[in-house]
Motif scaffolding. Structure first.
Motif, PDB file in Angstrom:
ATOM      1  N   MET A  93     -11.717 -46.786  19.465  1.00 46.84           N
ATOM      2  CA  MET A  93     -12.799 -46.181  18.690  1.00 46.84           C
ATOM      3  C   MET A  93     -12.572 -44.696  18.457  1.00 46.84           C
ATOM      4  O   MET A  93     -13.199 -44.095  17.582  1.00 46.84           O
ATOM      5  CB  MET A  93     -14.138 -46.386  19.408  1.00 46.84           C
ATOM      6  N   MET A  94     -11.671 -44.104  19.222  1.00 49.56           N
ATOM      7  CA  MET A  94     -11.357 -42.693  19.016  1.00 49.56           C
ATOM      8  C   MET A  94     -10.771 -42.447  17.631  1.00 49.56           C
ATOM      9  O   MET A  94     -10.786 -41.316  17.137  1.00 49.56           O
ATOM     10  CB  MET A  94     -10.396 -42.203  20.093  1.00 49.56           C
ATOM     11  N   SER A 144     -24.699 -48.491  25.334  1.00 48.96           N
ATOM     12  CA  SER A 144     -24.262 -47.335  26.102  1.00 48.96           C
ATOM     13  C   SER A 144     -25.281 -46.190  26.001  1.00 48.96           C
ATOM     14  O   SER A 144     -25.760 -45.870  24.911  1.00 48.96           O
ATOM     15  CB  SER A 144     -22.902 -46.856  25.601  1.00 48.96           C
ATOM     16  N   PRO A 145     -25.605 -45.557  27.125  1.00 50.57           N
ATOM     17  CA  PRO A 145     -26.488 -44.382  27.085  1.00 50.57           C
ATOM     18  C   PRO A 145     -25.927 -43.279  26.198  1.00 50.57           C
ATOM     19  O   PRO A 145     -26.689 -42.482  25.637  1.00 50.57           O
ATOM     20  CB  PRO A 145     -26.544 -43.936  28.557  1.00 50.57           C
ATOM     21  N   TRP A 146     -24.602 -43.238  26.073  1.00 51.81           N
ATOM     22  CA  TRP A 146     -23.987 -42.242  25.194  1.00 51.81           C
ATOM     23  C   TRP A 146     -24.419 -42.438  23.747  1.00 51.81           C
ATOM     24  O   TRP A 146     -24.597 -41.466  23.004  1.00 51.81           O
ATOM     25  CB  TRP A 146     -22.468 -42.296  25.301  1.00 51.81           C
ATOM     26  N   LEU A 147     -24.587 -43.711  23.338  1.00 50.62           N
ATOM     27  CA  LEU A 147     -25.010 -43.992  21.969  1.00 50.62           C
ATOM     28  C   LEU A 147     -26.438 -43.509  21.741  1.00 50.62           C
ATOM     29  O   LEU A 147     -26.754 -42.939  20.692  1.00 50.62           O
ATOM     30  CB  LEU A 147     -24.899 -45.489  21.670  1.00 50.62           C
ATOM     31  N   ILE A 148     -27.315 -43.739  22.721  1.00 56.88           N
ATOM     32  CA  ILE A 148     -28.698 -43.268  22.625  1.00 56.88           C
ATOM     33  C   ILE A 148     -28.724 -41.744  22.557  1.00 56.88           C
ATOM     34  O   ILE A 148     -29.490 -41.148  21.786  1.00 56.88           O
ATOM     35  CB  ILE A 148     -29.525 -43.759  23.823  1.00 56.88           C
ATOM     36  N   LEU A 149     -27.864 -41.107  23.355  1.00 54.96           N
ATOM     37  CA  LEU A 149     -27.779 -39.645  23.324  1.00 54.96           C
ATOM     38  C   LEU A 149     -27.307 -39.162  21.959  1.00 54.96           C
ATOM     39  O   LEU A 149     -27.807 -38.150  21.446  1.00 54.96           O
ATOM     40  CB  LEU A 149     -26.834 -39.153  24.424  1.00 54.96           C
ATOM     41  N   CYS A 150     -26.367 -39.880  21.369  1.00 53.85           N
ATOM     42  CA  CYS A 150     -25.874 -39.512  20.034  1.00 53.85           C
ATOM     43  C   CYS A 150     -26.988 -39.601  18.996  1.00 53.85           C
ATOM     44  O   CYS A 150     -27.081 -38.758  18.093  1.00 53.85           O
ATOM     45  CB  CYS A 150     -24.704 -40.412  19.637  1.00 53.85           C
ATOM     46  N   VAL A 151     -27.841 -40.623  19.114  1.00 55.40           N
ATOM     47  CA  VAL A 151     -28.981 -40.757  18.204  1.00 55.40           C
ATOM     48  C   VAL A 151     -29.907 -39.556  18.346  1.00 55.40           C
ATOM     49  O   VAL A 151     -30.362 -38.979  17.351  1.00 55.40           O
ATOM     50  CB  VAL A 151     -29.750 -42.064  18.498  1.00 55.40           C
ATOM     51  N   PHE A 152     -30.189 -39.171  19.587  1.00 59.38           N
ATOM     52  CA  PHE A 152     -31.058 -38.023  19.853  1.00 59.38           C
ATOM     53  C   PHE A 152     -30.476 -36.743  19.253  1.00 59.38           C
ATOM     54  O   PHE A 152     -31.176 -35.979  18.572  1.00 59.38           O
ATOM     55  CB  PHE A 152     -31.235 -37.859  21.366  1.00 59.38           C
ATOM     56  N   TYR A 174     -18.526 -41.161  24.009  1.00 61.28           N
ATOM     57  CA  TYR A 174     -18.956 -42.537  23.763  1.00 61.28           C
ATOM     58  C   TYR A 174     -17.783 -43.410  23.346  1.00 61.28           C
ATOM     59  O   TYR A 174     -17.625 -44.542  23.828  1.00 61.28           O
ATOM     60  CB  TYR A 174     -20.040 -42.566  22.683  1.00 61.28           C
ATOM     61  N   THR A 175     -16.937 -42.912  22.453  1.00 61.60           N
ATOM     62  CA  THR A 175     -15.791 -43.711  22.003  1.00 61.60           C
ATOM     63  C   THR A 175     -14.851 -44.024  23.159  1.00 61.60           C
ATOM     64  O   THR A 175     -14.273 -45.111  23.221  1.00 61.60           O
ATOM     65  CB  THR A 175     -15.005 -42.978  20.895  1.00 61.60           C
ATOM     66  N   ILE A 176     -14.716 -43.088  24.078  1.00 62.19           N
ATOM     67  CA  ILE A 176     -13.861 -43.324  25.244  1.00 62.19           C
ATOM     68  C   ILE A 176     -14.476 -44.389  26.152  1.00 62.19           C
ATOM     69  O   ILE A 176     -13.768 -45.248  26.695  1.00 62.19           O
ATOM     70  CB  ILE A 176     -13.653 -42.015  26.036  1.00 62.19           C
ATOM     71  N   SER A 177     -15.813 -44.346  26.282  1.00 52.98           N
ATOM     72  CA  SER A 177     -16.490 -45.271  27.196  1.00 52.98           C
ATOM     73  C   SER A 177     -16.537 -46.694  26.662  1.00 52.98           C
ATOM     74  O   SER A 177     -16.531 -47.648  27.439  1.00 52.98           O
ATOM     75  CB  SER A 177     -17.916 -44.782  27.478  1.00 52.98           C
TER      76      SER A 177
END
Length: 280
Positions: free
Chosen positions: A224-225, A157-165, A216-219
């Motif tokens: 995961m929430m 998920s792009p959200w995970l990459i964003l979280c890393v950033f 991200y957890t929602i997606s």
């Protein structure tokens, strides 16, 4: 000589490359041994590349490090490891690591080369400018995460990459906050920060990180929430430790904080349980 080279490569900093393994965990491939083998090799490549960049940076900053209260004891600054020898070893390790990366696959090699370019650009220029320095550090973490993805040919998920950033930004601004509090002047960029400014940037990064992880957890999986409270607590605990104990990005100090360690362990357990509960 060998001990000095290993010290200069700073293996205690290689934990940052663990972000490479995020892809296999969050792509539901945790039990795939073949993928683990590829990722372990990529992890080794990035540890060698990181070590070569640390040596290169120490050669570049040798004069400043000689004046620093702690950095002057590093092998290159202390004269134990000659600068020319360190430079030769650095380029040799860098070249061999890149050759091995390209042997693993063209994309792995290209991403590894991107990491080297990002690291060199940071060390020789961009680390001297406030905010930009933190962004380049964060990009380095994202490149590591991408390297793991291309190595096993999966997407996350792009959200995970964003979280890393954003997590990398939190750590970078937290470190700047700590350095300013300690009155350090080892970085040119520190003169462009103030404590109030670093706190604002840190708090903003924390807010964006928590929001991005929530999305991200929602997606990925509504269940995961359930991990949100642990991520919120861990992030806020880190900010608390910066203010109470002056912790920047020193993982060894974070690992001595029992509430933080327990929280991380619970987050890992719950995440694995949610993602793989039906596989065991």
């Amino acid at each position: 000589m060998l001990r000095s080279v290993i010290r200069s490569m700073r293996p205690y900093q290689w934990y940052k490359n663990l972000v490479i393994f995020l892809c296999i965990i969050f792509s539901n491939n945790l039990l795939n041994l073949e993928m683990w083998l590829y990722l372990i090799m990529v992890f080794f490549v990035f540890c060698m590349l990181a070590g070569s960049q640390y040596m290169l940076n120490d050669v570049k900053d040798i004069e400043k490090d000689c004046l620093h209260s702690k950095k002057r004891y590093r092998p290159i600054a202390a004269g134990i490891l000659p600068a020319r020898t360190a430079l030769l070893i650095s380029f040799t390790i860098m070249t061999l690591s890149l050759v091995f990366a390209f042997a693993m696959g063209r994309l792995v090699g290209v991403v590894s080369l991107m990491y080297v370019v990002n690291s060199i650009a940071y060390s020789f220029y961009f680390k001297n400018y406030a905010i930009v320095d933190a962004i380049f550090i964060a990009v380095g973490f994202v490149i590591r995460a991408i390297a793991g993805c291309v190595a096993i040919n999966i997407t996350v998920s792009p959200w995970l990459i964003l979280c890393v950033f954003l997590l990398a930004l939190v750590l970078a601004f937290g470190k700047r906050r700590h350095e300013l509090e300690e009155g350090q002047n080892s970085r040119d960029s520190l003169a462009q920060y103030t404590i109030a400014m670093s706190e604002t940037l840190l708090n903003s990064s924390v807010s964006m990180l928590l929001m991005s992880y929530a999305l991200y957890t929602i997606s990925i999986h509504t269940t995961m929430m359930l991990t949100l409270p642990f991520v919120f607590y861990g992030t806020f605990r880190y900010v608390q430790l910066i203010n109470l104990k002056g912790i920047g990005e020193e993982v060894e100090l974070l690992l001595k904080d029992k509430p933080f360690v327990l929280n991380v362990a619970l987050w890992i357990f719950l995440t694995v349980l949610i993602l793989y509960g039906g596989s065991f």
